[in-house]
Scaffold this active site. Structure first.
Site, PDB file in Angstrom:
ATOM      1  N   LEU A 263      23.390 -27.218  -2.196  1.00  0.00           N
ATOM      2  CA  LEU A 263      22.055 -26.750  -1.785  1.00  0.00           C
ATOM      3  C   LEU A 263      21.787 -25.269  -2.059  1.00  0.00           C
ATOM      4  CD1 LEU A 263      21.655 -28.597   1.672  1.00  0.00           C
ATOM      5  CD2 LEU A 263      20.886 -29.370  -0.566  1.00  0.00           C
TER       6      LEU A 263
ATOM      7  N   CYS B 134      -2.081  -3.360   7.400  1.00  0.00           N
ATOM      8  CA  CYS B 134      -1.583  -3.435   8.782  1.00  0.00           C
ATOM      9  C   CYS B 134      -1.951  -2.182   9.558  1.00  0.00           C
ATOM     10  CB  CYS B 134      -0.083  -3.659   8.784  1.00  0.00           C
ATOM     11  SG  CYS B 134       0.831  -2.216   8.252  1.00  0.00           S
TER      12      CYS B 134
ATOM     13  N   ALA C  91      13.095 -37.800   6.573  1.00  0.00           N
ATOM     14  CA  ALA C  91      11.817 -37.538   5.887  1.00  0.00           C
ATOM     15  C   ALA C  91      10.676 -38.179   6.680  1.00  0.00           C
ATOM     16  CB  ALA C  91      11.863 -38.088   4.466  1.00  0.00           C
TER      17      ALA C  91
ATOM     18  N   CYS D  40      -0.151   0.964   7.512  1.00  0.00           N
ATOM     19  CA  CYS D  40      -0.731   1.297   6.200  1.00  0.00           C
ATOM     20  C   CYS D  40      -2.130   1.890   6.357  1.00  0.00           C
ATOM     21  CB  CYS D  40      -0.800   0.047   5.329  1.00  0.00           C
ATOM     22  SG  CYS D  40       0.829  -0.510   4.849  1.00  0.00           S
TER      23      CYS D  40
ATOM     24  N   GLY E 100      16.956 -37.492   3.337  1.00  0.00           N
ATOM     25  CA  GLY E 100      16.785 -38.890   2.970  1.00  0.00           C
ATOM     26  C   GLY E 100      15.661 -39.521   3.782  1.00  0.00           C
TER      27      GLY E 100
ATOM     28  N   GLU F  41       0.853  -1.200   0.000  1.00  0.00           N
ATOM     29  CA  GLU F  41       0.000   0.000   0.000  1.00  0.00           C
ATOM     30  C   GLU F  41       0.891   1.253   0.000  1.00  0.00           C
ATOM     31  OE1 GLU F  41      -0.003  -2.548   2.036  1.00  0.00           O
ATOM     32  OE2 GLU F  41      -1.925  -2.898   3.009  1.00  0.00           O
TER      33      GLU F  41
HETATM   34  N1  LIG Z   1      16.950 -39.241  -3.953  1.00  0.00           N
HETATM   35  C1  LIG Z   1      16.713 -38.267  -3.119  1.00  0.00           C
HETATM   36  O1  LIG Z   1      15.842 -37.445  -3.355  1.00  0.00           O
HETATM   37  C2  LIG Z   1      17.539 -38.121  -1.864  1.00  0.00           C
HETATM   38  C3  LIG Z   1      17.434 -36.943  -1.110  1.00  0.00           C
HETATM   39  C4  LIG Z   1      18.175 -36.836   0.050  1.00  0.00           C
HETATM   40  C5  LIG Z   1      18.982 -37.873   0.446  1.00  0.00           C
HETATM   41  N2  LIG Z   1      19.086 -38.982  -0.315  1.00  0.00           N
HETATM   42  C6  LIG Z   1      19.951 -40.084   0.104  1.00  0.00           C
HETATM   43  O2  LIG Z   1      19.537 -40.460   1.395  1.00  0.00           O
HETATM   44  C7  LIG Z   1      20.651 -40.985   2.095  1.00  0.00           C
HETATM   45  C8  LIG Z   1      20.582 -40.536   3.515  1.00  0.00           C
HETATM   46  O3  LIG Z   1      19.384 -40.966   4.079  1.00  0.00           O
HETATM   47  P1  LIG Z   1      18.939 -40.576   5.541  1.00  0.00           P
HETATM   48  O4  LIG Z   1      17.616 -41.108   5.796  1.00  0.00           O
HETATM   49  O5  LIG Z   1      20.014 -40.975   6.508  1.00  0.00           O
HETATM   50  O6  LIG Z   1      18.831 -39.015   5.390  1.00  0.00           O
HETATM   51  P2  LIG Z   1      19.308 -37.739   6.142  1.00  0.00           P
HETATM   52  O7  LIG Z   1      18.808 -36.603   5.330  1.00  0.00           O
HETATM   53  O8  LIG Z   1      20.742 -37.691   6.426  1.00  0.00           O
HETATM   54  O9  LIG Z   1      18.550 -37.848   7.511  1.00  0.00           O
HETATM   55  C9  LIG Z   1      18.978 -38.694   8.556  1.00  0.00           C
HETATM   56  C10 LIG Z   1      19.923 -37.988   9.492  1.00  0.00           C
HETATM   57  O10 LIG Z   1      19.281 -36.840   9.991  1.00  0.00           O
HETATM   58  C11 LIG Z   1      19.673 -36.589  11.330  1.00  0.00           C
HETATM   59  N3  LIG Z   1      18.473 -36.515  12.172  1.00  0.00           N
HETATM   60  C12 LIG Z   1      18.226 -35.551  13.089  1.00  0.00           C
HETATM   61  N4  LIG Z   1      17.059 -35.754  13.671  1.00  0.00           N
HETATM   62  C13 LIG Z   1      16.511 -36.840  13.121  1.00  0.00           C
HETATM   63  C14 LIG Z   1      15.299 -37.523  13.348  1.00  0.00           C
HETATM   64  N5  LIG Z   1      14.386 -37.126  14.229  1.00  0.00           N
HETATM   65  N6  LIG Z   1      15.050 -38.620  12.610  1.00  0.00           N
HETATM   66  C15 LIG Z   1      15.945 -39.043  11.670  1.00  0.00           C
HETATM   67  N7  LIG Z   1      17.113 -38.432  11.436  1.00  0.00           N
HETATM   68  C16 LIG Z   1      17.418 -37.333  12.159  1.00  0.00           C
HETATM   69  C17 LIG Z   1      20.624 -37.705  11.694  1.00  0.00           C
HETATM   70  O11 LIG Z   1      21.922 -37.185  11.405  1.00  0.00           O
HETATM   71  P3  LIG Z   1      23.246 -37.684  12.149  1.00  0.00           P
HETATM   72  O12 LIG Z   1      23.484 -39.068  11.665  1.00  0.00           O
HETATM   73  O13 LIG Z   1      24.288 -36.721  11.716  1.00  0.00           O
HETATM   74  O14 LIG Z   1      22.958 -37.647  13.612  1.00  0.00           O
HETATM   75  C18 LIG Z   1      20.274 -38.805  10.714  1.00  0.00           C
HETATM   76  O15 LIG Z   1      21.309 -39.696  10.434  1.00  0.00           O
HETATM   77  C19 LIG Z   1      21.875 -40.509   1.361  1.00  0.00           C
HETATM   78  O16 LIG Z   1      22.536 -41.638   0.833  1.00  0.00           O
HETATM   79  C20 LIG Z   1      21.364 -39.628   0.259  1.00  0.00           C
HETATM   80  O17 LIG Z   1      22.089 -39.818  -0.927  1.00  0.00           O
HETATM   81  C21 LIG Z   1      18.381 -39.130  -1.460  1.00  0.00           C
END
Ligand SMILES: NC(=O)c1ccc[n+]([C@@H]2O[C@H](COP(=O)([O-])OP(=O)(O)OC[C@H]3O[C@@H](n4cnc5c(N)ncnc54)[C@H](OP(=O)(O)O)[C@@H]3O)[C@@H](O)[C@H]2O)c1
Length: 362
Positions: free
Chosen positions: A210, A81, A300, A90, A296, A58
């Protein structure tokens, strides 16, 4: 539709499209556009909120006025606001302009406003029409609204997988599943987010950058969530010339000795558990309306279970990875019946040159 309604809608759609020019830059603020017509219905000014700290839509429209606004009409996609923040209210500017009619799409969920802006305008004798293009306005500002109502960032989970649903090989390798075009689309998608989150394991395995590769001047914050702090001494994310990096660690399990390995330019924050919801809350407090989880399967799954994910972006490549223990996008949700599984609403299917991009929400 009556001609008058059609005209009002046309101007509000114009305000919404102006607002969307601020995408990726306004957090923690909303996306807002404003259009001003004179008393004869001629366009005399417009504006949008470009960036947090810059004038509101605005105010920009009033600064750009080409003619007298007395007796005119203002179209704005969010309630104006009525509080002083980095910029003055505003509502005061609208009242002093002599505008007689204001069209507002939606109320501002921010408790400092929440209907008060509209009441002040009405008390000043201005006719306020609420609800024009409501659904478009809600969609545009869904992350701002979500964050204000829930105190957490709006989360989108993105993953890339093969046609047999694998996100990587059994040995953790996942470069590359999708085509170069899909990956450069991901760089552009990142520009719409305030932060990108991965887990420690993705950092150790993939050593990602990233960034948006220059699609955004100020790159999103890169966040590593870790329970162990077992992070490498050298990583691309430790180079913060390109973008800031924040490590968030669980102080109940992490070995804090490992902090010595992390360069001083990297931001660090500890939280009392590995609950992704706490991370989402911290990021909201830091002004992140919308965050992209590029983690990963393990993180996730935790993020989905704890309610941090509102949308899902899936890239599917026509490749077969196979493997008895190949990596899935998620680990076990421990569902026992098909009634328990997560049902998503598919919003969009976008065929890319080679891959397919799906957008779904919960
Ligand atoms: N194709 C795709 O789109 C894609 C995308 C992303 C990743 N990836 C692959 O995924 C693999 C890794 O998988 P990942 O499941 O270990 O993924 P990640 O993204 O590394 O997540 C797991 C890690 O997150 C941390 N973490 C913190 N809080 C957590 C919680 N509440 N629950 C789970 N983790 C928590 C831990 O790290 P710390 O071990 O450091 O404590 C854990 O080892 C890699 O090989 C990568 O290449 C693929």
């Amino acid at each position: 539709m009556k001609l008058d309604n059609f005209i009002h809608k046309k101007w509000m759609i114009r305000a919404i499209s102006l607002a969307s020019l601020g995408k990726g830059f306004t957090s923690p603020n909303p996306l807002v556009g404003a259009v001003i017509l004179d008393k004869k219905g001629k366009l005399i000014s417009e504006g949008f909120h470009e960036k947090s700290g810059m004038p509101h839509a605005e105010a920009m429209a009033f600064d750009n006025l080409k003619d007298d606004a007395t007796g005119g009409t203002l179209y704005v996609n969010l309630e104006p606001c009525c509080h002083s923040g980095k910029t003055p209210p505003c509502v005061d500017r609208i009242i002093s302009s002599g505008i007689k009619k204001v069209f507002v799409s939606i109320k501002d969920p921010d408790l400092r406003v929440a209907g008060k802006g509209i009441r002040l305008l009405e008390n000043a004798g201005i006719e306020v029409n609420l609800g024009l293009c409501e659904s478009e306005a809600l969609e545009l500002n869904k992350s701002f609204i979500y964050k204000n109502l829930n105190g957490c960032s709006y989360g989108v989970l993105k993953w890339a997988m093969s046609i047999d649903g694998r996100v990587g090989l059994e040995n953790g390798k996942s470069k590359w599943i999708t085509s170069e075009n899909s990956r450069s689309l991901v760089h552009k998608i990142r520009a719409d987010f305030d932060a990108i989150i991965i887990g420690g394991s993705t950092l150790r395995n993939d050593n990602p950058i990233l960034t948006t590769r220059g699609s955004k001047k100020v790159e999103p914050l890169r966040v590593v969530f870790t329970k162990t702090l077992d992070l490498p001494k050298k990583a691309k994310l430790w180079d913060t010339d390109l973008a800031n990096t924040l490590i968030v660690y669980d102080s109940s399990t992490a070995n804090e000795e490992n902090l010595r390995r992390i360069p001083k330019n990297v931001l660090i924050e500890k939280i009392p558990s590995d609950d992704p919801k706490i991370l989402s809350r911290i990021l909201a407090e830091k002004g992140c309306n919308k965050v992209l989880w590029e983690c990963g399967p393990k993180l996730a799954t935790s993020a989905v279970k704890s309610g941090c994910i509102q949308e899902f972006y899936t890239f599917i490549a026509p490749k077969i990875i196979g493997g008895k223990n190949g990596m899935n996008p998620f680990s076990d949700f421990e569902f026992k019946s098909m009634d328990e599984v997560i049902n998503l609403n598919l919003k969009e299917i976008i065929p890319l040159d080679r891959d397919v991009y799906l957008r779904s929400h919960s």
